[in-house]
Design a protein around this motif. Structure first.
Motif, PDB file in Angstrom:
ATOM      1  N   ALA A 129       0.843  -1.186   0.000  1.00  0.00           N
ATOM      2  CA  ALA A 129       0.000   0.000   0.000  1.00  0.00           C
ATOM      3  C   ALA A 129       0.881   1.240   0.000  1.00  0.00           C
ATOM      4  N   GLY A 130       0.324   2.343  -0.467  1.00  0.00           N
ATOM      5  CA  GLY A 130       1.065   3.588  -0.480  1.00  0.00           C
ATOM      6  C   GLY A 130       0.126   4.771  -0.507  1.00  0.00           C
ATOM      7  N   ARG A 131       0.622   5.899  -0.072  1.00  0.00           N
ATOM      8  CA  ARG A 131      -0.172   7.117  -0.118  1.00  0.00           C
ATOM      9  C   ARG A 131       0.760   8.315  -0.262  1.00  0.00           C
ATOM     10  N   SER A 132       0.246   9.410  -0.762  1.00  0.00           N
ATOM     11  CA  SER A 132       1.008  10.648  -0.857  1.00  0.00           C
ATOM     12  C   SER A 132       0.039  11.816  -0.832  1.00  0.00           C
ATOM     13  N   SER A 133       0.525  12.963  -0.368  1.00  0.00           N
ATOM     14  CA  SER A 133      -0.321  14.142  -0.335  1.00  0.00           C
ATOM     15  C   SER A 133       0.540  15.388  -0.392  1.00  0.00           C
ATOM     16  N   SER A 134      -0.062  16.461  -0.851  1.00  0.00           N
ATOM     17  CA  SER A 134       0.621  17.741  -0.961  1.00  0.00           C
ATOM     18  C   SER A 134      -0.388  18.848  -0.712  1.00  0.00           C
TER      19      SER A 134
END
Length: 206
Positions: free
Chosen positions: A118-123
């Motif tokens: 699983a992975g996630r990213s945000s900005s």
């Protein structure tokens, strides 16, 4: 399709849960920790590092902070862990704040073990005039073949107007899938969604 909503919830929760599990499995016994800081004419810097290893795996963490004494500052942190069972996890985050009122933050995390990945990213960012924006994505892949992903974001303007949207895709272990899109702008909401079976035929969404 029952699998779609469940998979989407997993995409939001799995990274945090599996990351914590991977770090716990590392069970580090040998540990090191260092810390340094300075303050010169109002400008400050600080750094902390920690690591450990044991019979089950290892981990490492780091945090940094800087400020110039004039209202501008930045910070970052990172962490990683691995286990002898093949599990790995990593996470990073960076942020800043400036004297003119602008600020921003980025972050990402990923994890992989026997249950999947699983992975996630945000900005997120804003300027000194009151305009802001945000973007994020998340994905999860199960060992049984089920998967889900979601990407989206929004913008908010200084005059109060806003808009954004999110696209979501999910596939169950049986091959059934869901694809949906949601968009909004100044109070108007639009959503579309389609479910298909493994043969690509449109089916009812449950």
């Amino acid at each position: 399709m029952h699998a779609s909503k469940s998979a989407l919830l997993l995409s939001a929760l799995t990274v945090t849960t599996l990351f914590a599990g991977t770090v716990a499995e590392a069970g580090a016994r040998e540990r090191t920790r260092t810390h340094s800081m300075s303050n010169h004419n109002g400008a400050r810097t600080a750094q902390t590092q920690a690591s450990g290893s044991g019979v089950n795996g290892s981990y490492a963490r780091r945090r940094d902070f800087t400020s110039d004494g004039n209202g501008n500052a930045a910070a970052s942190r990172s962490a990683s862990a691995s286990t002898v069972y093949g599990g790995t996890a990593s996470a990073q985050a960076n942020g800043y704040r400036n004297a003119d009122g602008s600020a921003g933050r980025t972050s990402s995390a990923s994890v992989q073990n026997a249950y999947g990945s699983a992975g996630r990213s945000s900005s997120t960012s804003r300027d000194g005039a009151g305009n802001a924006s945000h973007a994020s994505s998340a994905s999860v892949q199960g060992a049984n073949g089920a998967s889900a992903s979601s990407t989206g974001g929004f913008t908010k303007n200084a005059d109060g107007t806003y808009s954004g949207g999110r696209d979501t895709n999910a596939t169950g272990a049986n091959g059934n899938s869901y694809a949906g899109s949601t968009s909004y702008s100044n109070g108007q909401l639009t959503h579309t969604g389609t479910c298909t079976n493994a043969a690509g035929e449109v089916i009812a969404c449950h």
